[in-house]
Scaffold this motif. Structure first.
Motif, PDB file in Angstrom:
ATOM      1  N   THR A 257       4.419  26.381  -0.043  1.00 59.27           N
ATOM      2  CA  THR A 257       3.039  26.847  -0.130  1.00 59.27           C
ATOM      3  C   THR A 257       2.060  25.866   0.493  1.00 59.27           C
ATOM      4  OG1 THR A 257       3.601  28.009  -2.151  1.00 59.27           O
ATOM      5  CG2 THR A 257       1.268  27.676  -1.705  1.00 59.27           C
ATOM      6  N   LEU A 258       2.122  24.623   0.066  1.00 60.57           N
ATOM      7  CA  LEU A 258       1.127  23.684   0.550  1.00 60.57           C
ATOM      8  C   LEU A 258       1.405  23.211   1.970  1.00 60.57           C
ATOM      9  CD1 LEU A 258       0.424  21.563  -2.628  1.00 60.57           C
ATOM     10  CD2 LEU A 258      -0.800  23.534  -1.757  1.00 60.57           C
ATOM     11  N   CYS A 259       2.633  22.802   2.231  1.00 61.42           N
ATOM     12  CA  CYS A 259       2.918  22.231   3.554  1.00 61.42           C
ATOM     13  C   CYS A 259       2.958  23.292   4.646  1.00 61.42           C
ATOM     14  CB  CYS A 259       4.229  21.456   3.524  1.00 61.42           C
ATOM     15  SG  CYS A 259       4.148  19.992   2.490  1.00 61.42           S
ATOM     16  N   ILE A 260       3.743  24.326   4.455  1.00 59.21           N
ATOM     17  CA  ILE A 260       3.933  25.302   5.532  1.00 59.21           C
ATOM     18  C   ILE A 260       2.743  26.260   5.634  1.00 59.21           C
ATOM     19  CG2 ILE A 260       5.368  27.210   6.331  1.00 59.21           C
ATOM     20  CD1 ILE A 260       7.776  25.672   5.293  1.00 59.21           C
ATOM     21  N   VAL A 261       2.369  26.890   4.518  1.00 59.22           N
ATOM     22  CA  VAL A 261       1.298  27.891   4.575  1.00 59.22           C
ATOM     23  C   VAL A 261      -0.054  27.232   4.828  1.00 59.22           C
ATOM     24  CG1 VAL A 261       0.088  29.666   3.266  1.00 59.22           C
ATOM     25  CG2 VAL A 261       2.566  29.508   3.131  1.00 59.22           C
ATOM     26  N   PHE A 262      -0.439  26.271   3.976  1.00 59.86           N
ATOM     27  CA  PHE A 262      -1.736  25.626   4.134  1.00 59.86           C
ATOM     28  C   PHE A 262      -1.771  24.777   5.397  1.00 59.86           C
ATOM     29  CE2 PHE A 262      -4.878  22.291   3.127  1.00 59.86           C
ATOM     30  CZ  PHE A 262      -5.979  23.114   2.987  1.00 59.86           C
TER      31      PHE A 262
ATOM     32  N   ASN B 246      11.983  23.333 -13.524  1.00 56.02           N
ATOM     33  CA  ASN B 246      10.601  22.944 -13.226  1.00 56.02           C
ATOM     34  C   ASN B 246      10.519  22.098 -11.959  1.00 56.02           C
ATOM     35  OD1 ASN B 246       9.641  24.306 -15.435  1.00 56.02           O
ATOM     36  ND2 ASN B 246       9.572  22.501 -16.752  1.00 56.02           N
ATOM     37  N   ALA B 247      11.443  21.168 -11.795  1.00 51.89           N
ATOM     38  CA  ALA B 247      11.452  20.332 -10.591  1.00 51.89           C
ATOM     39  C   ALA B 247      11.703  21.173  -9.348  1.00 51.89           C
ATOM     40  CB  ALA B 247      12.508  19.242 -10.721  1.00 51.89           C
ATOM     41  N   MET B 248      12.607  22.144  -9.444  1.00 57.82           N
ATOM     42  CA  MET B 248      12.889  23.019  -8.298  1.00 57.82           C
ATOM     43  C   MET B 248      11.668  23.853  -7.934  1.00 57.82           C
ATOM     44  SD  MET B 248      13.802  26.449  -7.344  1.00 57.82           S
ATOM     45  CE  MET B 248      14.172  27.151  -8.910  1.00 57.82           C
ATOM     46  N   HIS B 249      11.018  24.426  -8.946  1.00 58.05           N
ATOM     47  CA  HIS B 249       9.845  25.263  -8.666  1.00 58.05           C
ATOM     48  C   HIS B 249       8.690  24.443  -8.086  1.00 58.05           C
ATOM     49  CE1 HIS B 249      11.269  29.073 -10.129  1.00 58.05           C
ATOM     50  NE2 HIS B 249      11.640  28.553 -11.268  1.00 58.05           N
ATOM     51  N   SER B 250       8.456  23.254  -8.618  1.00 57.85           N
ATOM     52  CA  SER B 250       7.366  22.438  -8.083  1.00 57.85           C
ATOM     53  C   SER B 250       7.684  21.950  -6.674  1.00 57.85           C
ATOM     54  CB  SER B 250       7.069  21.263  -9.005  1.00 57.85           C
ATOM     55  OG  SER B 250       8.201  20.429  -9.118  1.00 57.85           O
ATOM     56  N   THR B 251       8.931  21.617  -6.408  1.00 56.29           N
ATOM     57  CA  THR B 251       9.309  21.186  -5.057  1.00 56.29           C
ATOM     58  C   THR B 251       9.088  22.303  -4.051  1.00 56.29           C
ATOM     59  OG1 THR B 251      10.956  19.666  -5.936  1.00 56.29           O
ATOM     60  CG2 THR B 251      11.203  20.338  -3.636  1.00 56.29           C
ATOM     61  N   PHE B 252       9.520  23.507  -4.376  1.00 51.74           N
ATOM     62  CA  PHE B 252       9.332  24.622  -3.460  1.00 51.74           C
ATOM     63  C   PHE B 252       7.861  25.004  -3.325  1.00 51.74           C
ATOM     64  CE2 PHE B 252      13.860  25.134  -3.798  1.00 51.74           C
ATOM     65  CZ  PHE B 252      14.191  25.537  -2.523  1.00 51.74           C
ATOM     66  N   PHE B 253       7.091  24.886  -4.414  1.00 50.98           N
ATOM     67  CA  PHE B 253       5.658  25.179  -4.321  1.00 50.98           C
ATOM     68  C   PHE B 253       4.988  24.227  -3.340  1.00 50.98           C
ATOM     69  CE2 PHE B 253       1.329  24.135  -5.688  1.00 50.98           C
ATOM     70  CZ  PHE B 253       0.745  25.367  -5.465  1.00 50.98           C
ATOM     71  N   PHE B 254       5.241  22.923  -3.516  1.00 53.47           N
ATOM     72  CA  PHE B 254       4.592  21.952  -2.638  1.00 53.47           C
ATOM     73  C   PHE B 254       5.092  22.046  -1.205  1.00 53.47           C
ATOM     74  CE2 PHE B 254       3.794  19.748  -6.726  1.00 53.47           C
ATOM     75  CZ  PHE B 254       2.421  19.753  -6.642  1.00 53.47           C
ATOM     76  N   SER B 255       6.399  22.244  -1.022  1.00 52.82           N
ATOM     77  CA  SER B 255       6.918  22.254   0.349  1.00 52.82           C
ATOM     78  C   SER B 255       6.578  23.546   1.081  1.00 52.82           C
ATOM     79  CB  SER B 255       8.434  22.026   0.349  1.00 52.82           C
ATOM     80  OG  SER B 255       9.087  23.065  -0.342  1.00 52.82           O
TER      81      SER B 255
END
Length: 152
Positions: free
Chosen positions: A86-91, A75-84
């Motif tokens: 999806t949110l940081c790079i894509v958005f 869960n920590a790995m998936h949330s870290t990759f989601f935030f880094s």
């Protein structure tokens, strides 16, 4: 480094098979050993069961977030990759691309083109030599300059 060692060992192993049989032989393993897992004996007494004694039944390699519980680690790995990602790079890339021109570079360039077109239509030079009235410019005297080098 480990890859180089494996490559060298594999080539030596293949040469030995080639020399012993006289032709190239490919060895294919049909063993099911890759599906076997290591299991740990769990305590039979339920009162002795703690979080540190519970070990996953499968071979599990941690992602580095939690070394005791596989679910928390995943869960920590998936949330870290989601935030880094999806949110940081894509958005962040989307915001950077479509952010308005706050320094008004486009506006300044348009105004410059309009002013050049107006001056050309009136027959004036693109930039006036006396853009600032020479009467308003105050220059230092030769005595104030003294030995100061003036580079033109």
């Amino acid at each position: 480094m480990a890859g180089v060692v494996r490559m060298v060992q594999g080539s030596v192993f293949r040469r030995s098979i080639t020399l012993s049989y006289g032709k190239n032989v490919r060895i294919i393993s049909t063993s099911k050993k890759n599906r076997e897992t290591v299991s740990v004996a769990e305590p039979t007494d339920k009162s002795e069961t703690t979080e540190s004694t519970i070990v996953s039944k499968k071979n599990w390699v941690s992602y580095g977030y939690d070394f005791k519980r596989q679910e928390d680690d995943t869960n920590a790995m998936h949330s870290t990759f989601f935030f880094s990602i999806t949110l940081c790079i894509v958005f962040g890339g989307f915001v950077f691309t479509y952010y308005p021109d706050v320094l008004l570079r486009d506006w300044a360039q348009r105004e410059a083109y309009l002013e050049l077109r107006r001056r050309e239509a009136q027959g004036l030079p693109p930039i006036d030599r006396n853009l600032i009235d020479p009467q308003k410019i105050v220059l230092p005297s030769d005595e104030e300059l003294a030995d100061t080098d003036i580079i033109i």
